[in-house]
Scaffold this motif. Structure first.
Motif, short mmCIF file in Angstrom:
data_model
loop_
_atom_site.label_atom_id
_atom_site.label_comp_id
_atom_site.label_asym_id
_atom_site.label_seq_id
_atom_site.Cartn_x
_atom_site.Cartn_y
_atom_site.Cartn_z
N ALA A 155 0.92 -1.65 0.22
CA ALA A 155 0.23 0.28 0.09
C ALA A 155 1.20 1.47 0.22
CB ALA A 155 -1.30 -0.05 1.13
N ILE A 215 -4.94 -0.91 -3.83
CA ILE A 215 -4.54 -0.80 -2.40
C ILE A 215 -6.02 -1.18 -2.08
CG2 ILE A 215 -4.48 0.19 -0.93
CD1 ILE A 215 -2.91 2.31 -1.96
N GLU A 216 -6.96 -1.00 -3.16
CA GLU A 216 -8.04 -1.93 -3.04
C GLU A 216 -8.27 -3.03 -3.34
OE1 GLU A 216 -12.95 -1.16 -3.73
OE2 GLU A 216 -11.38 0.31 -5.10
N ASN A 258 1.80 1.54 -3.71
CA ASN A 258 0.83 1.91 -4.26
C ASN A 258 0.55 3.96 -4.19
OD1 ASN A 258 1.09 -0.52 -5.53
ND2 ASN A 258 -0.26 -1.35 -4.43
N ALA A 259 0.42 4.12 -2.96
CA ALA A 259 -0.30 5.22 -2.35
C ALA A 259 1.29 6.24 -3.42
CB ALA A 259 -0.08 5.69 -0.86
N GLU A 260 2.38 5.68 -3.12
CA GLU A 260 3.25 6.95 -4.10
C GLU A 260 2.69 7.50 -5.43
OE1 GLU A 260 7.15 5.71 -2.99
OE2 GLU A 260 6.53 6.47 -0.55
N ARG A 261 1.98 5.86 -5.75
CA ARG A 261 1.97 6.27 -7.05
C ARG A 261 0.66 6.88 -7.81
NH1 ARG A 261 4.50 0.98 -7.35
NH2 ARG A 261 3.06 0.05 -7.53
N GLY A 262 0.11 6.50 -6.35
CA GLY A 262 -1.42 6.90 -6.71
C GLY A 262 -2.28 6.12 -7.29
N ASP A 263 -1.93 4.13 -7.10
CA ASP A 263 -2.51 4.02 -7.93
C ASP A 263 -3.80 2.61 -6.20
OD1 ASP A 263 -3.87 1.19 -8.89
OD2 ASP A 263 -1.61 0.57 -9.39
N PHE A 264 -4.71 3.76 -5.98
CA PHE A 264 -5.61 3.34 -5.27
C PHE A 264 -6.33 1.93 -5.47
CE2 PHE A 264 -4.96 8.44 -4.76
CZ PHE A 264 -4.18 8.26 -3.27
N ASP A 265 -7.12 1.40 -6.54
CA ASP A 265 -7.01 0.51 -7.42
C ASP A 265 -6.56 -0.57 -6.90
OD1 ASP A 265 -9.33 2.45 -8.11
OD2 ASP A 265 -8.98 1.92 -10.46
#
Length: 497
Positions: free
Chosen positions: A186, A198-199, A189-196
């Motif tokens: 996470a 993470i979910e 992924n958060a740093e890359r903005g890939d929130f999908d």
């Protein structure tokens, strides 16, 4: 730019100039090498504390945090219980086990299961070949082979009880692993903005659990594996999955070259036509080939069943058993050395339910016995798990329950049913002549009716009519020779018509 603190600079310099210590080959490193070759890693012999995961580190899969005895139980279930292996498929890896020998055996079992969709047979012959190949190909190194073989022998004696409890504990462990991975990933992924992502990772982690009610197959993607299985089947590497009846001519007529595992096979006949004799005959034929048999009788006492089996095995007339008791005892003892288990459980008529039958199966599993064949004599006088006002619904519940047990236990289920009045009078009883509930025919995978005229009886003959079959053509008869006074249901096949 601010100057880096001297303490941090000193640490960086020390790391940069330090040389890694040479790796010493130990049984632990052997386990890791084998794991890389087979399943992506194998267990270690000692426990290690859970690592503290920092952002710059990759998450590590932890070894089991279960006690040693519990890990052994998990290994035994994976190696010997096909249903358990199927339900934890993809969740447990060999490197989860802390014991090298258990990890190795689990890896070999998983490899075989992945290729053949079944576990190696329990009689030891297939495992012998698997272990030989693993040693010859240096998957198991020379210095480790004795430990692996000894562990396999001890696991054969391990109890397989409480499998559902073990499944739940394993699922909790694997869920914890996936949550740790999701937490770690996470951050990136958060740093890359890939929130999908993470979910998705957290959804996968919280949905982690054992498969309880279905098996999944990607039809299009599986064609290569199906082709390989068919090649191995043609070449003889994969043997038929059916359990032979003891008569090759009849086995050759059956789709699985015997009664099918995960299927419900039925003997149908009128009153006193020999249904119980047929069930006992087949049960003994299975056991003499090394298969484990559970015989649940609801109509005939276990004492009479055992007398019938004695007559069948020793080819002695029922009336002569008492006169030849010593020779019969000696012959039974001699045959026992090569036979599988044959357990007989007697229940009052109308009391046995599918739930109770499952409890009996579980009790024997706790003693290390897994049945290849379960015989119920017979389904028509069982009781439903939940009584309703509808006789049809009660019957359907019983028959579906028996077939479900066969599927879950990966065993052959064999039972009997009555014909109706017209079927009793007819020369040949057909599917439509089944008594009370036609759902029996719909649910069963194979239905053989017993047919015998007075003339045929006098000649010691009968006909088995293939009344219904899910996987092959039916509606033909097999003329058989019988010796009824010796409880021999099939002495031989006369012809097929």
């Amino acid at each position: 730019m601010d100057r880096e603190p001297d303490a941090i600079a000193a640490v960086r310099a020390k790391i940069a100039t330090s040389k890694p210590k040479p790796k010493v080959a130990t049984e632990k490193s052997v386990a890791e090498d084998v794991g890389a070759m087979m399943m992506g890693g194998v267990g270690k012999e000692e426990k290690h504390p859970a690592p503290v995961i920092k952002p710059e580190e990759k998450p590590k899969e932890l070894p089991f945090d279960f006690a040693e005895d519990f890990q052994t139980k998990i290994a035994a279930l994976m190696i010997r219980d096909e249903n358990f292996m199927r339900r934890v498929d993809g969740m447990i890896k060999p490197h989860h086990f802390e014991n090298y020998n258990e990890a190795m055996l689990v890896g070999l079992a998983q490899k075989h299961f992945d290729k053949y969709a079944q576990l190696p047979s329990g009689d030891g012959s297939v495992w012998t070949e698997i272990l030989k190949d693993a040693i010859n190909h240096r998957i198991i190194r020379e210095e480790a082979k004795r430990g692996v073989i000894d562990k396999w022998r001890s696991i054969k004696r391990e109890s397989l009880s409480n499998s559902d409890f073990v499944l739940d504990r394993v699922a909790d462990f694997c869920k914890k692993q996936e949550i740790m991975k999701a937490i770690h990933s996470a951050i990136d992924n958060a740093e890359r903005g890939d929130f999908d992502a993470i979910e998705s990772n957290f959804t996968k982690a919280f949905n982690m659990g054992v498969t309880r009610s279905y098996e999944e197959l990607d039809y299009w993607a599986d064609i290569d594996e199906r082709t390989e299985r068919r090649k191995d089947k043609v070449s003889g590497l994969i043997k038929p999955t059916g359990i032979p009846t003891g008569n090759k001519k009849i086995d050759d007529l059956l789709y699985h070259k015997g009664v099918g595992r995960k299927e419900l096979s039925v003997i149908m006949g009128g009153a006193k036509k020999g249904k119980s004799m047929g069930l006992g005959h087949f049960g003994m034929a299975f056991s003499l080939q090394g298969y484990n048999v559970l015989y649940a009788t609801l109509e005939v006492s276990h004492a009479i069943i055992s007398d019938r089996l004695d007559a069948n095995v020793t080819k002695t007339s029922m009336g002569d058993l008492d006169e030849n008791l010593v020779s019969i005892r000696d012959e039974i003892r001699a045959k026992r050395t090569m036979a599988g288990e044959f357990k007989i459980c007697e229940f009052p008529s109308g009391t046995l339910t599918c739930k109770e039958l499952k409890r009996v199966i579980e009790r024997y599993r706790g003693e290390g016995i897994k049945f290849d064949v379960i015989i119920v004599d017979y389904a028509d006088i069982m009781a439903p798990d939940y009584m309703t006002q509808s006789e049809i619904e009660n019957s359907k519940q019983i028959w579906l329950g028996l077939r479900a047990i066969a599927q879950v236990e990966n065993c052959a289920m064999l039972t009997a049913t009555q014909t109706n009045r017209s079927g009793f009078k007819n020369t040949t009883a057909k599917a439509e002549d089944v008594a009370e509930d036609f759902n029996k025919i719909r649910i069963a995978d194979l239905v053989l009716s017993i047919n015998r005229t007075d003339e045929e009886r006098d000649k010691g003959e009968a006909r088995l009519y293939f009344a219904a079959s899910r996987n092959q053509s039916g509606e033909f008869s097999v003329r058989i020779k019988q010796t009824l006074d010796k409880m021999s249901f099939i002495d031989g096949v006369i012809d097929i018509c």
